[in-house]
Design an enzyme around this catalytic site. Sequence first.
Site, short mmCIF file in Angstrom:
data_model
loop_
_atom_site.label_atom_id
_atom_site.label_comp_id
_atom_site.label_asym_id
_atom_site.label_seq_id
_atom_site.Cartn_x
_atom_site.Cartn_y
_atom_site.Cartn_z
CG HIS D 128 26.09 46.86 -24.55
ND1 HIS D 128 27.43 46.59 -24.54
CD2 HIS D 128 25.49 45.73 -24.98
CE1 HIS D 128 27.64 45.36 -24.97
NE2 HIS D 128 26.48 44.80 -25.25
CG ASP D 206 25.80 52.12 -28.09
OD1 ASP D 206 25.66 51.64 -29.23
OD2 ASP D 206 26.00 51.42 -27.08
CD GLN D 209 20.64 46.30 -30.21
OE1 GLN D 209 19.81 45.97 -31.07
NE2 GLN D 209 21.56 45.46 -29.77
CE LYS D 232 25.32 44.59 -31.29
NZ LYS D 232 24.96 43.39 -30.54
CB CYS D 372 26.42 43.43 -22.37
SG CYS D 372 27.24 41.97 -22.96
C1 LIG Z 1 23.35 49.12 -27.25
C2 LIG Z 1 24.59 48.33 -27.56
N1 LIG Z 1 25.79 48.93 -27.48
C3 LIG Z 1 26.92 48.28 -27.76
C4 LIG Z 1 26.93 46.96 -28.13
C5 LIG Z 1 28.23 46.29 -28.39
O1 LIG Z 1 28.33 45.89 -29.71
P1 LIG Z 1 29.60 45.02 -30.16
O2 LIG Z 1 29.57 43.78 -29.33
O3 LIG Z 1 29.35 44.75 -31.59
O4 LIG Z 1 30.80 45.84 -29.90
C6 LIG Z 1 25.69 46.30 -28.24
C7 LIG Z 1 25.63 44.90 -28.68
O5 LIG Z 1 25.39 43.97 -27.96
C8 LIG Z 1 24.51 46.99 -27.93
O6 LIG Z 1 23.33 46.39 -28.01
#
Ligand SMILES: Cc1ncc(COP(=O)(O)O)c(C=O)c1O
Lengths: 142, 142, 415, 415
Positions: D128, D206, D209, D232, D372
């Site tokens: 992401h 990370d 998910q 999430k 993203c």
């Molecule tokens: C794998 C992953 N990392 C990071 C994020 C970023 O999360 P946040 O927007 O809550 O900071 C997301 C969410 O879209 C994600 O799916």
Amino acid sequence: MSDDIYREIILDHYRNPRNKGKMPNADVSIHDSNPLCGDEIDIHMKIEDDKIRDIKFEGRGCAISQASASMLTEMVMNKQLTSVKDLTKDDILENIGLTNLGPARIKCALLSLKVLKLGMVKYYADRDPTSAKKLAEDSRAL
Amino acid sequence: MSDDIYREIILDHYRNPRNKGKMPNADVSIHDSNPLCGDEIDIHMKIEDDKIRDIKFEGRGCAISQASASMLTEMVMNKQLTSVKDLTKDDILENIGLTNLGPARIKCALLSLKVLKLGMVKYYADRDPTSAKKLAEDSRAL
Amino acid sequence: MMQKGLLNVKKIRKDFPILKRQLDSGKPLIYLDNAATTQKPLAVINAIHDYYMNYNSNIHRAVHQLAEEATAAYESTRQKVAKFINARSTDEIVFTRNTTEAINLVAYAWGRANIGKGDKIVITEIEHHSNIVPWQILTQEKGAKLEYIGVDDSGYLKMDQYQKHLDSKKVKLVSVSQMSNVLGTITPVNDIIKMSHERGIPVLIDGAQSVPHMPVDVQKMDCDFLAFSAHKMLGPTGVGILYVKREILENMPPFIGGGDMIKEVHKYETRYNDLPYKFEGGTPNIADVIGFAAAIDYLNNIGMDRVRDHEIDITRYALDRIGGVKGVTIYGPPNPMDRGGVVSFNIGDIHPHDLATIMNDHGIAIRSGHHCAQVLMERLDVAATSRASFYIYNTKEEVDALIGALDEARRLFKI
Amino acid sequence: MMQKGLLNVKKIRKDFPILKRQLDSGKPLIYLDNAATTQKPLAVINAIHDYYMNYNSNIHRAVHQLAEEATAAYESTRQKVAKFINARSTDEIVFTRNTTEAINLVAYAWGRANIGKGDKIVITEIEHHSNIVPWQILTQEKGAKLEYIGVDDSGYLKMDQYQKHLDSKKVKLVSVSQMSNVLGTITPVNDIIKMSHERGIPVLIDGAQSVPHMPVDVQKMDCDFLAFSAHKMLGPTGVGILYVKREILENMPPFIGGGDMIKEVHKYETRYNDLPYKFEGGTPNIADVIGFAAAIDYLNNIGMDRVRDHEIDITRYALDRIGGVKGVTIYGPPNPMDRGGVVSFNIGDIHPHDLATIMNDHGIAIRSGHHCAQVLMERLDVAATSRASFYIYNTKEEVDALIGALDEARRLFKI
Ligand SMILES: Cc1ncc(COP(=O)(O)O)c(C=O)c1O
Ligand SMILES: Cc1ncc(COP(=O)(O)O)c(C=O)c1O
């Protein structure tokens, strides 16, 4: 609602875009993308005597953004910049026949206009700073 | 409730603290503060044969933290470290007669014990690392 | 819809459900800790509730109806904020977590690009830690210097010291709070900004205490940066605002990198998003930003002039009454016109922490301690103070109750 | 209180008020955008409501009853989070705004102290933007290099490339997502961490998910950093979590400077606070952190194993059904055991954005775009995908409705 959007003419411009391609020695080339969906549009123009002598676009994205770009190039080809300069959001939406889009999809329909305005900002930057400034404001609002 | 807290003996230790002051050639000196209220305590000790031969504190803060520090110095003066080491939160609260404090004020009452434990961590660091580690854990939990 | 005249506090109180709370002491809540955080009217609580019940969605990046509704509501708060402080454009409004993050954003993004070895940053002795520590970190990293404008014994800034700092020619940023959270001092930000701009130096205004309590107009004031927190002005926790003049924001490198703040990410390079999104990385605090709009509506409906008038009125009364108690020292400007609705004091040798405990027996919530202003505490030569701070729902009767509790404290401590 | 067997989805749906929403299309909501953010059960909505109605207060720094109640509730969430991911201690749990801020915190605080010229940071092509951009910024600043582990055509990481990167001996950090938000791929984090630790290299996971959708145990996994977002996993927006092993956190310089993260501030120097407060500057998002506790309780009550089983079940069904539609390409691992409840796909030349608009006519919320993850989009050589993502309240009937809408899209686009 989608029946009203994805009409024959939109799909036709999406699948058979007019004026699509590169333009090696353009006077103005400009690129922008829609941060929402990642749709991208490049516009290239040859400008003579303040007239758009040729215009081409490259891009990728949804049917709305690509059809809208295709239709925009047809709309402004061989037009004086003075008339193109003031094109509004509503002019575009009426031209492509999509006046009932939600806020997110409107951005798609207007991306090519935004890029065109940015291109004119570039063109006018030295020639006519006041117009350039106004166009920059306009494009920001799209 | 405040009537139970601000009794004669607390106010007396607050206004006439025992064993308060500097100690130029202390074996161990240690400082910490309560991030909640900014109360500060320094503890200085002379230690011989694992016994607290002398103890002094410096500090500023609320009646509870300062009276508690004063009473703690009286409690451990001339005591073997082996017995001081294991002093608990409840030992202190009973000693000062404040067993019904809310979570924020308990921190005040226990600040001097925390500092004392940190002092013993320093003392035991090389001599007895296991005790030092346990004391560090204990102080963190206060 | 703006109302006129004195506040109808009785009516306002009905909008704040928490004010009906009975505490463990059996007493009703008297909430005088508003400089720390204010209570929330039902309209704000309901706005958050409504969001989660009906249109919770991630924003900006989807076309489904919930996402469109949530995006529209989120962006409409940005419009309301821009209007509330009279910004030229919503492009100048960045949402952060709080004032602290807003100031850190400037320190990291603007500061690291613009502050170099030997440069000076000028702050004041009345600053909150949030307007000290980020500059300590920055100046230490860059080999720059942090300079302080002193405060006199009545709580006013020593403007001659400011002049001297400016004359040294090394100043690259001035960062000053518009209202002290301890002394209440309203600082002469217009003069400060004017003097600084004459030398081309930008000014950051810490508006954490001012924006909630008086009219603030960024164009009139002409500050370059303004930081404040929603939770101190009827809004939810978790929302801060950073206003930055567009010319400056346009040239600022990003701070938090990630989703939403980019236009195009490639493996080794990235094109950042348009203003202000470039500075809002990751999923924002959507629900609370939306809730904040209801707080702004509520304040607009009252009118910030009237908020200010109410606070002058109650502060004058509080200064009088508290000042009349034997053994009390009050800090800050004596004239209520020069200060916000904040009264810091000490009484005899009673430590503020002990006083707050005694107050709590009476259902009175005041704050005690250093108020995140230890530099000022050192200047005042006190370890801590007690602080009563007021907002639109506070009454003179509540001040009277405070006086009663002070008498009780004097009895316990035999003062 | 943990339940056994398959989820009682009908019963669960009753806890989510938004699922009763009628949309403008006249259709009931079918919410398949859970990878972006999940809906919230009434227990979470009520916890926030209750906080503002009854004990809203700033925390940590006051002795009045509201502050004590709010502080206790805030800190009890920290305990629940620590237990949920099996951290050794609450000292290791830092609250941030979201995953993005959590990763940036590591990049700024740990990264700037530990990454130097010529060093390498290894990430993957499935990341992401939140796990790409912070490292681009850091490596550019430091003259370090960003390296990618590739992904094969079935969506699995190319572990031989990882091995090669490690062999180059310059790697100082590995940062990998445990579950792709586009492909659903569950990555072999245990192997990745083991290989990396053999060379003394720390690993950031990370978990944006993974943590919401499967059991995650930081001690078993032995990661050094773990980042995830409350929104999430049934929690409110505005709350992220950064887990850091204490040995590492103890040596990390601070990130956001200001109130609450300090112990003592003097004019030119500061003593920072104990862990984890040192990393939480300013007034936190108190209400939402408290609300998050109710989300954890809710998930614990179901049991994360059962959450995972439910998602395997519905994902298997969705892969089958969507895969059966003419003109569809599905991305990611074919085996539902190797992936989370995320199905990304394309159909003919219909752009995902157009497809999402058509879905919206049917009340179906899916996401379309680059999610993203533009680096992955480049790798897949697509501009965008459509993505349906599932959670505990989704049913196979909802997947059937999605298929119906896909047929309608094929009719409109004459595919
Ligand atoms: C794998 C992953 N990392 C990071 C994020 C970023 O999360 P946040 O927007 O809550 O900071 C997301 C969410 O879209 C994600 O799916
Ligand atoms: C003057 C001032 N600046 C900054 C802050 C920090 O605000 P926050 O904790 O919301 O970041 C405060 C609040 O206490 C304040 O009073």
